[in-house]
Scaffold this motif. Structure first.
Motif, mmCIF file in Angstrom:
data_model
loop_
_atom_site.group_PDB
_atom_site.id
_atom_site.type_symbol
_atom_site.label_atom_id
_atom_site.label_comp_id
_atom_site.label_asym_id
_atom_site.label_seq_id
_atom_site.Cartn_x
_atom_site.Cartn_y
_atom_site.Cartn_z
ATOM 1 N N ASN A 103 42.777 31.122 32.780
ATOM 2 C CA ASN A 103 42.758 29.780 32.204
ATOM 3 C C ASN A 103 42.532 28.635 33.179
ATOM 4 O OD1 ASN A 103 45.404 29.710 33.438
ATOM 5 N ND2 ASN A 103 46.062 30.939 31.688
ATOM 6 N N ARG A 104 42.583 28.898 34.473
ATOM 7 C CA ARG A 104 42.437 27.788 35.430
ATOM 8 C C ARG A 104 41.475 28.148 36.543
ATOM 9 N NH1 ARG A 104 48.530 25.879 35.146
ATOM 10 N NH2 ARG A 104 48.202 24.555 33.323
ATOM 11 N N ASN A 105 40.614 27.190 36.865
ATOM 12 C CA ASN A 105 39.646 27.375 37.937
ATOM 13 C C ASN A 105 39.872 26.367 39.048
ATOM 14 O OD1 ASN A 105 38.997 25.312 36.190
ATOM 15 N ND2 ASN A 105 36.783 25.582 36.344
ATOM 16 N N PHE A 106 41.128 25.921 39.184
ATOM 17 C CA PHE A 106 41.455 24.956 40.226
ATOM 18 C C PHE A 106 41.143 25.543 41.602
ATOM 19 C CE2 PHE A 106 45.174 23.348 37.398
ATOM 20 C CZ PHE A 106 44.297 22.602 36.636
ATOM 21 N N LYS A 107 40.924 24.670 42.565
ATOM 22 C CA LYS A 107 40.742 25.103 43.949
ATOM 23 C C LYS A 107 41.913 26.004 44.353
ATOM 24 C CE LYS A 107 38.433 20.949 45.781
ATOM 25 N NZ LYS A 107 38.576 19.794 46.703
ATOM 26 N N GLY A 108 41.618 27.156 44.892
ATOM 27 C CA GLY A 108 42.660 28.042 45.427
ATOM 28 C C GLY A 108 43.515 28.736 44.393
ATOM 29 N N ARG A 109 43.212 28.543 43.129
ATOM 30 C CA ARG A 109 44.069 29.056 42.065
ATOM 31 C C ARG A 109 44.314 30.565 42.166
ATOM 32 N NH1 ARG A 109 47.849 27.992 38.001
ATOM 33 N NH2 ARG A 109 47.692 29.644 36.485
ATOM 34 N N GLN A 110 43.260 31.310 42.518
ATOM 35 C CA GLN A 110 43.404 32.767 42.497
ATOM 36 C C GLN A 110 43.811 33.349 43.854
ATOM 37 O OE1 GLN A 110 39.650 33.621 40.112
ATOM 38 N NE2 GLN A 110 41.111 34.878 38.977
ATOM 39 N N GLY A 111 44.458 32.510 44.674
ATOM 40 C CA GLY A 111 45.144 33.060 45.845
ATOM 41 C C GLY A 111 44.481 32.862 47.173
ATOM 42 N N SER A 112 43.189 32.583 47.210
ATOM 43 C CA SER A 112 42.566 32.249 48.489
ATOM 44 C C SER A 112 42.239 30.769 48.442
ATOM 45 C CB SER A 112 41.283 33.059 48.676
ATOM 46 O OG SER A 112 40.498 32.425 49.672
ATOM 47 N N PRO A 113 42.565 30.029 49.517
ATOM 48 C CA PRO A 113 42.295 28.587 49.516
ATOM 49 C C PRO A 113 40.816 28.249 49.327
ATOM 50 C CG PRO A 113 43.705 29.195 51.366
ATOM 51 C CD PRO A 113 43.255 30.480 50.741
ATOM 52 N N THR A 114 39.938 29.236 49.534
ATOM 53 C CA THR A 114 38.512 28.977 49.314
ATOM 54 C C THR A 114 37.939 29.839 48.183
ATOM 55 O OG1 THR A 114 38.064 30.550 51.089
ATOM 56 C CG2 THR A 114 37.995 28.213 51.666
ATOM 57 N N GLY A 115 38.805 30.572 47.487
ATOM 58 C CA GLY A 115 38.361 31.447 46.404
ATOM 59 C C GLY A 115 37.784 30.640 45.243
ATOM 60 N N ARG A 116 36.807 31.236 44.559
ATOM 61 C CA ARG A 116 36.106 30.506 43.489
ATOM 62 C C ARG A 116 36.251 31.233 42.155
ATOM 63 N NH1 ARG A 116 30.356 30.430 45.992
ATOM 64 N NH2 ARG A 116 31.046 32.480 46.710
ATOM 65 N N THR A 117 36.534 30.469 41.110
ATOM 66 C CA THR A 117 36.810 31.039 39.787
ATOM 67 C C THR A 117 35.815 30.533 38.757
ATOM 68 O OG1 THR A 117 39.155 31.003 40.356
ATOM 69 C CG2 THR A 117 38.600 31.296 38.022
ATOM 70 N N LEU A 118 35.245 31.444 37.989
ATOM 71 C CA LEU A 118 34.418 31.073 36.845
ATOM 72 C C LEU A 118 35.126 31.574 35.595
ATOM 73 C CD1 LEU A 118 32.271 30.374 38.927
ATOM 74 C CD2 LEU A 118 30.632 31.777 37.712
ATOM 75 N N LEU A 119 35.571 30.634 34.748
ATOM 76 C CA LEU A 119 36.288 31.026 33.533
ATOM 77 C C LEU A 119 35.292 31.403 32.441
ATOM 78 C CD1 LEU A 119 38.895 28.115 33.389
ATOM 79 C CD2 LEU A 119 39.204 30.391 34.393
ATOM 80 N N MET A 120 35.640 32.436 31.691
ATOM 81 C CA MET A 120 34.762 32.872 30.582
ATOM 82 C C MET A 120 35.531 33.844 29.690
ATOM 83 S SD MET A 120 32.224 35.231 32.927
ATOM 84 C CE MET A 120 32.157 34.154 34.341
ATOM 85 N N SER A 121 34.905 34.279 28.620
ATOM 86 C CA SER A 121 35.561 35.214 27.708
ATOM 87 C C SER A 121 35.604 36.605 28.352
ATOM 88 C CB SER A 121 34.801 35.281 26.389
ATOM 89 O OG SER A 121 33.584 35.989 26.583
ATOM 90 N N PRO A 122 36.506 37.478 27.882
ATOM 91 C CA PRO A 122 36.575 38.828 28.459
ATOM 92 C C PRO A 122 35.229 39.564 28.401
ATOM 93 C CG PRO A 122 38.482 38.430 27.063
ATOM 94 C CD PRO A 122 37.571 37.252 26.887
ATOM 95 N N LEU A 123 34.501 39.410 27.306
ATOM 96 C CA LEU A 123 33.230 40.147 27.220
ATOM 97 C C LEU A 123 32.203 39.585 28.211
ATOM 98 C CD1 LEU A 123 32.173 42.607 25.677
ATOM 99 C CD2 LEU A 123 30.852 41.018 24.274
ATOM 100 N N MET A 124 32.264 38.291 28.460
ATOM 101 C CA MET A 124 31.376 37.698 29.472
ATOM 102 C C MET A 124 31.768 38.194 30.868
ATOM 103 S SD MET A 124 28.914 35.673 28.358
ATOM 104 C CE MET A 124 28.674 34.332 29.529
ATOM 105 N N VAL A 125 33.080 38.388 31.096
ATOM 106 C CA VAL A 125 33.526 38.956 32.373
ATOM 107 C C VAL A 125 32.959 40.367 32.511
ATOM 108 C CG1 VAL A 125 35.503 39.711 33.767
ATOM 109 C CG2 VAL A 125 35.648 37.583 32.450
ATOM 110 N N ALA A 126 33.038 41.127 31.420
ATOM 111 C CA ALA A 126 32.526 42.497 31.442
ATOM 112 C C ALA A 126 31.025 42.510 31.736
ATOM 113 C CB ALA A 126 32.825 43.189 30.115
ATOM 114 N N ALA A 127 30.296 41.578 31.135
ATOM 115 C CA ALA A 127 28.848 41.507 31.372
ATOM 116 C C ALA A 127 28.557 41.191 32.836
ATOM 117 C CB ALA A 127 28.226 40.444 30.462
ATOM 118 N N ALA A 128 29.364 40.292 33.401
ATOM 119 C CA ALA A 128 29.197 39.953 34.822
ATOM 120 C C ALA A 128 29.545 41.154 35.694
ATOM 121 C CB ALA A 128 30.074 38.754 35.181
ATOM 122 N N ALA A 129 30.582 41.905 35.276
ATOM 123 C CA ALA A 129 31.010 43.066 36.061
ATOM 124 C C ALA A 129 29.918 44.134 36.112
ATOM 125 C CB ALA A 129 32.299 43.652 35.474
ATOM 126 N N VAL A 130 29.302 44.419 34.983
ATOM 127 C CA VAL A 130 28.324 45.515 34.975
ATOM 128 C C VAL A 130 26.969 45.106 35.558
ATOM 129 C CG1 VAL A 130 29.452 46.703 33.046
ATOM 130 C CG2 VAL A 130 27.504 45.198 32.582
#
Lengths: 201, 473
Positions: free
Chosen positions: B429-456
């Motif tokens: 739900n959040r794409n704030f700077k550093g949100r996912q644990g690395s101060p330079t980590g980058r987050t793209l929010l999307m639906s689970p199926l869009m995540v799956a499409a990106a994964a494959v």
């Protein structure tokens, strides 16, 4: 439980510019692994004050020696958005700030600050820029956030500020921590609860 | 006079008016977790106060829990200390704790509904901003800070100013491949990240009428990302059907009475709203964020904004700041952006239907080389439901790591973190700077199926193309 009546806050200021400064930026989550709020002040804005790659200071306003000892924090719009973590206002307060002035605030953050007796005042962008310019010219400029009169005085100038009515009342009358009043309402709470079937034991 | 659900629930829970004009509001259900409650229990002990309604207080552990280590002590002594502290406080004050050993542990916003604790016409508070999730049931649910947790523990009430209500109608039908997550990302994009300040959002219209409870929870969950402290959907047959037979749901004659009562809280026809916003479902596309707040989203077919084309100074500055952090090229299509990590889980999208939908499409596919993909059920019960259906195996065969329940990579409080400037396709739900644990980590929010499409595919992709999605939801 006698609480201080916070009618005004006086001190030097520092401006951390930007909009949408979120609670993860104010206090990164990894520093929230704690069971008390003590010691949180040192991590305020940690990841923007230190280069993640080198660990070296980035020259953030908080680390500018000219603004050392500032007690009034200035910022932009939607300050404190994101998490409900009280760690954010706690870190700001424990760092030494006594008030925050911004264009506007995120809801939960605002309430958390008031509960800690730390006024959040809104002012126009232009007026915040005037204060920031005054601090820049002379970091020793004394800023008075007058909660009661809803104005900010600095370097011979006065600009309007707004402190939401309920918060203003709570601060100036020394009832910003609601616990005493809430405890006084326990009998009334029981009456309300008795009418709600889902609360039955 | 016709009233909105918000007003009815507010009135039913109003204890009295406080000196500063705020309301002393009764909080019927208090949910707590390990991060924001230890300090509150400390304050309670200092003041020599007791918990007013231990039977209406429920605890679980989610933020700090490792999803790859089931045995205690945890490798991180601080995480273990928080866990121990919560256990101790629950014992001391007689609070039900859905600990791992109960088989009911999970993210607090998944546990409440699945236990049937979250019910229509009630007030709920929890020291977590995503408490708005529970509004999916027609409850008024607030995220609160630690001092307020103390207040609720000690008095079962809190001091609060009444919110205004904005009705958001989403009319028509969602196009195939468009999910609840896209609906809320679209709403936040349209109304802004602080557009909801001072409001509770009432979501309605055909799209919400047709949604499952899990979909409604996804939308309500992210109300706070739009600045709204609470968001809700009026209770209906879907709500009651979901609650039937859950551990804390009423049974027998009490069930019928509860259903009648629950439905009576729904907003009356013709009630007044402080604002009304209409959105056409047909305008909503699979949405992806490109920036550093959840309002910075575009449809998968759009290009990354160019600050040079911004019409306002503010907008230009915020695009520049976001792109500098995200290391994305202005004007480039978002589609095709290479990813390093794919995360499916969180209180937004860590429920059974999320994994069902993903498994249905990734079956027989493989996560692209070089992509780390993790699937994290939101609760032990969700994990069990998935495992019974063999979804864990489908996901594992595709190359996803199947983990134990927790908040995981949504936030940086457990071992699941981005490294360096990794780019993560995330169902959180959040794409704030550093949100996912690395101060330079980058987050793209999307639906689970869009995540799956990106994964494959290894890069941001249109799930409708990757998986040939054609069926309407």
């Amino acid at each position: 439980m006698a609480l201080a009546k916070i009618t005004s806050v006086t001190g030097r200021g520092v401006c951390v510019p930007g909009n949408d400064i979120d609670t993860d930026r104010i206090i990164p989550a990894r520093f929230m692994k704690c069971v008390t709020f003590d010691g949180l002040g040192q991590y305020l804005f940690h990841d923007v004050r230190n280069d993640p790659a080198t660990g070296k200071p980035t020259g953030h306003p908080l680390d500018d020696p000219r603004f050392k000892g500032a007690t009034v924090l200035l910022s932009g719009a939607n300050f404190g958005c994101g998490s409900s973590r009280e760690h954010a206002p706690q870190a700001i307060q424990k760092y030494g700030f006594k008030a925050v002035i911004a264009e506007n605030f995120a809801e939960i953050f605002f309430g958390n600050c008031v509960t800690l007796g730390m006024p959040c005042a809104t002012a126009s962008r232009a007026d915040i820029a005037k204060i920031a310019a005054a601090i820049e010219r002379d970091p020793a400029t004394e800023i008075v956030l007058d909660v009661d009169r809803q104005e900010i005085r600095f370097g011979g100038q006065t600009v309007p500020a707004e402190v939401r009515a309920a918060a203003r009342d709570a601060l100036i009358n020394g009832r910003w921590d609601a616990i005493g009043e809430l405890l006084d309402g326990m009998e009334a709470m029981k009456t309300t609860a008795a009418k709600l079937p889902y609360l039955a034991v | 006079m016709p009233k909105s659900l918000f007003e009815k629930v507010w009135d039913a829970h109003t204890v009295r008016t406080l000196a500063n004009g705020q309301t002393q509001l009764l909080i019927g259900t208090h949910l707590i977790h390990e991060v924001t409650s230890p300090q509150a229990f400390g304050m309670l002990r200092d003041l020599k106060l007791k918990v007013a309604m231990p039977h209406r207080t429920f605890a679980t552990v989610d933020h700090i829990i490792p999803t790859d280590q089931l045995v205690e002590p945890y490798r991180d002594p601080l995480a273990q200390a928080m866990m121990d502290e919560l256990r101790k406080s629950c014992r001391e004050f007689g609070i039900t704790f859905f600990d791992r050993a109960t088989g009911k542990q999970g993210i607090v916003h998944i546990v409440g509904p699945e236990q049937g604790i979250t019910q229509p016409g009630t007030t709920i508070a929890c020291g977590d901003s995503h408490t708005s999730t529970h509004g999916a049931f027609g409850a008024i649910a607030f995220g609160i800070g630690t001092t307020q947790i103390r207040d609720v523990l000690a008095t079962q009430t809190m001091a609060l100013g009444k919110l205004k209500v904005r009705r958001i109608n989403v009319t028509g039908r969602l196009r195939p491949g468009v999910y609840a997550k896209d609906v809320i990302l679209h709403i936040i994009r349209v109304l802004g990240v602080n557009g909801g300040t001072g409001f509770a959002y009432e979501y309605g219209g055909e799209v919400f009428d047709r949604m499952t409870m899990e979909e409604r929870m996804t939308v309500c969950n992210m109300s706070i990302e739009g600045g709204a402290r609470a968001g809700y959907v009026n209770p209906d047959d879907t709500t009651c059907a979901y609650l039937k037979g859950r551990p804390y749901s009423p049974t027998g004659a009490a069930w019928d009475a509860a259903v009648a009562r629950w439905k009576s809280f729904a907003s009356d026809p013709g009630c007044r709203f402080d604002d009304v916003v209409n959105i056409a479902a047909a305008d909503i596309a699979p949405t992806v964020t490109w920036g550093i707040n959840p309002g910075q989203g575009i449809s998968i077919t759009e290009s990354i904004p160019d600050p040079a084309k911004a019409t306002e100074v503010d907008e230009k500055a915020s695009i520049e700041e976001a792109l500098a952090y995200m290391k994305l090229k202005p004007g480039a299509p978002i589609k095709g952006t290479k990813i390093d990590v794919a995360f499916i889980g969180s209180c937004t999208n860590g429920r059974l239907s999320d994994f069902q939908e993903v498994a249905r499409y990734v079956k027989g596919r493989k996560v692209a080389a070089g992509v780390k993909a993790i699937a994290v059920p939101g609760s032990q019960i969700v994990a069990l439901q998935c495992e019974k259906l063999g979804l864990d195996k489908i996901l594992a065969e595709a190359g996803f790591e199947w983990r134990a329940a927790g908040c995981s990579m949504c936030l940086a409080m457990n071992p699941d973190k981005l490294i360096g400037d990794q780019l993560c396709a995330s169902s959180s739900n959040r794409n704030f700077k550093g949100r996912q644990g690395s101060p330079t980590g980058r987050t793209l929010l999307m639906s689970p199926l869009m995540v799956a499409a990106a994964a494959v595919t290894g890069s941001v992709a249109d799930a409708r193309e990757v998986f040939a999605v054609s069926q309407s939801n």
